[in-house]
Design a protein around this motif. Structure first.
Motif, PDB file in Angstrom:
ATOM      1  N   SER A 204      52.053  62.052  36.300  1.00 25.14           N
ATOM      2  CA  SER A 204      52.066  60.901  37.200  1.00 25.14           C
ATOM      3  C   SER A 204      53.337  60.079  37.047  1.00 25.14           C
ATOM      4  N   ASP A 205      53.639  59.628  35.822  1.00 19.53           N
ATOM      5  CA  ASP A 205      54.855  58.850  35.565  1.00 19.53           C
ATOM      6  C   ASP A 205      55.175  58.948  34.078  1.00 19.53           C
ATOM      7  N   PRO A 206      56.118  59.830  33.699  1.00 21.11           N
ATOM      8  CA  PRO A 206      56.423  60.015  32.276  1.00 21.11           C
ATOM      9  C   PRO A 206      56.845  58.728  31.576  1.00 21.11           C
ATOM     10  N   SER A 207      57.448  57.792  32.311  1.00 19.24           N
ATOM     11  CA  SER A 207      57.906  56.552  31.679  1.00 19.24           C
ATOM     12  C   SER A 207      56.752  55.669  31.241  1.00 19.24           C
ATOM     13  N   GLU A 208      55.524  55.991  31.679  1.00 21.87           N
ATOM     14  CA  GLU A 208      54.355  55.214  31.288  1.00 21.87           C
ATOM     15  C   GLU A 208      53.646  55.805  30.068  1.00 21.87           C
TER      16      GLU A 208
ATOM     17  N   LYS B  56      63.990  56.381  27.552  1.00 16.24           N
ATOM     18  CA  LYS B  56      64.634  57.514  28.216  1.00 16.24           C
ATOM     19  C   LYS B  56      63.641  58.664  28.318  1.00 16.24           C
ATOM     20  N   VAL B  57      63.638  59.351  29.469  1.00 12.67           N
ATOM     21  CA  VAL B  57      62.708  60.451  29.717  1.00 12.67           C
ATOM     22  C   VAL B  57      63.471  61.656  30.243  1.00 12.67           C
ATOM     23  N   ASN B  58      63.202  62.820  29.665  1.00 11.48           N
ATOM     24  CA  ASN B  58      63.755  64.081  30.164  1.00 11.48           C
ATOM     25  C   ASN B  58      62.621  65.098  30.283  1.00 11.48           C
ATOM     26  N   PHE B  59      62.872  66.148  31.069  1.00  7.77           N
ATOM     27  CA  PHE B  59      61.883  67.212  31.231  1.00  7.77           C
ATOM     28  C   PHE B  59      62.568  68.550  31.041  1.00  7.77           C
ATOM     29  N   CYS B  60      61.974  69.402  30.202  1.00  6.94           N
ATOM     30  CA  CYS B  60      62.515  70.731  29.930  1.00  6.94           C
ATOM     31  C   CYS B  60      61.490  71.778  30.344  1.00  6.94           C
TER      32      CYS B  60
ATOM     33  N   THR C 265      49.784  58.098  24.786  1.00  2.84           N
ATOM     34  CA  THR C 265      48.861  58.142  25.922  1.00  2.84           C
ATOM     35  C   THR C 265      49.633  58.087  27.230  1.00  2.84           C
ATOM     36  N   GLY C 266      49.124  58.804  28.215  1.00  5.09           N
ATOM     37  CA  GLY C 266      49.759  58.832  29.531  1.00  5.09           C
ATOM     38  C   GLY C 266      48.772  59.309  30.568  1.00  5.09           C
TER      39      GLY C 266
END
Length: 280
Positions: free
Chosen positions: A165-169, A179-183, A211-212
């Protein structure tokens, strides 16, 4: 005249005996034992019902109150007096829900009811923390790796339609990543970086819970994972600790005050005189 009255009263007794129904047959339902489930995964109830009369599925109806809403349920006859009530529901929020199963004989109006509890936990995620040793007084950065390969394809949900939904949350307590990255390696990994000073660390803590949330075909669901750490407090001893930027503590080097050149020459001359057997 009295004779006719007696005949009419006797006839009335016969009529009452004909119209008064027999005692209602006993209808029972057993919802089963308490259940546990993960958010976003379907929960299927298989309750058993019994009627002392011949089981007539045509005259029976069933419903399940899930604690979030009510749905109709299917009744499948097992034999002449027993049947199974079947219904499925998906919970999107965590918590403990009281589930009520009801079976009604529509011909007699008799209703049987039984309950069970369903406890729903967040969808699980694999979490790794780096560095594993965290200094309470550090101003460094901590990195959290969350493997989403498993919970993007959990049972009952099409993984192709499941997204973050929103990795920053994704939070650790009240702290959110700066900071958020996706691999995409290994099926998908979130890389979240937190400032250690934003974390509520207690010396001796052995893990951090992240938690997310994720979005599925059915709606948003909670996700949680725990990563192992070791939180230390360097104390206030003589060996002051300073952060070197990587989350580890290092010992400050205390340098001796350098003497001026004249003091150095005089000290060297005294040493040379003693070595040659002469007075300085």
């Amino acid at each position: 005249m009295k004779r006719d009255t007696a005949i009419h009263v006797f006839s009335l007794f016969i009529a009452l005996a004909v119209v008064v129904p027999a005692a209602q047959a006993a209808l029972t339902v057993d919802a089963g034992g308490d259940r546990t489930a993960l958010a976003g995964e379907p929960v299927t109830i298989l309750a058993t019902c019994n009627d002392t009369d011949i089981f007539d599925a045509v005259n029976l109806s069933a419903a399940v109150d899930w604690g979030t809403g009510r749905t109709e349920a299917e009744i499948v006859p097992d034999d002449e007096q027993n049947g199974t009530v079947r219904a499925t529901h998906t919970y999107l929020d965590t918590g403990t829900y009281t589930v009520a199963v009801e079976v009604k004989n529509n011909a007699t109006g008799v209703v049987a009811r039984d309950t069970l509890n369903v406890t729903v936990a967040p969808q699980t995620a694999e979490v790794k923390v780096a560095p594993r040793v965290l200094n309470q007084k550090s101003n460094g950065v901590m990195t959290v790796f969350i493997s989403i390969a498993d919970w993007l394809g959990f049972t009952g949900t099409d993984s192709a339609n499941t997204t973050v939904s929103d990795p920053s949350e994704f939070a650790i307590g009240n702290a959110t990543p700066e900071k958020v990255n996706f691999c995409m390696k290994d099926g998908g990994t979130l890389i979240l970086k937190y400032r250690q000073q934003d974390l509520d660390l207690a010396a001796g803590d052995g893990n951090l819970t992240v938690t997310g949330g994720a979005v599925t075909d059915n709606g948003s669901i909670p996700v949680a994972g725990t990563g192992a750490v070791s939180v230390i407090n360097p104390g206030n001893g003589k060996e002051a600790k300073f952060d070197n930027g990587d989350g580890h503590a290092r010992t400050a080097m205390v340098k001796e005050k350098v003497k001026n050149p004249k003091e150095l020459r005089e000290g060297q001359q005294k040493s040379n005189g003693k070595a040659n057997g002469r007075a300085p």
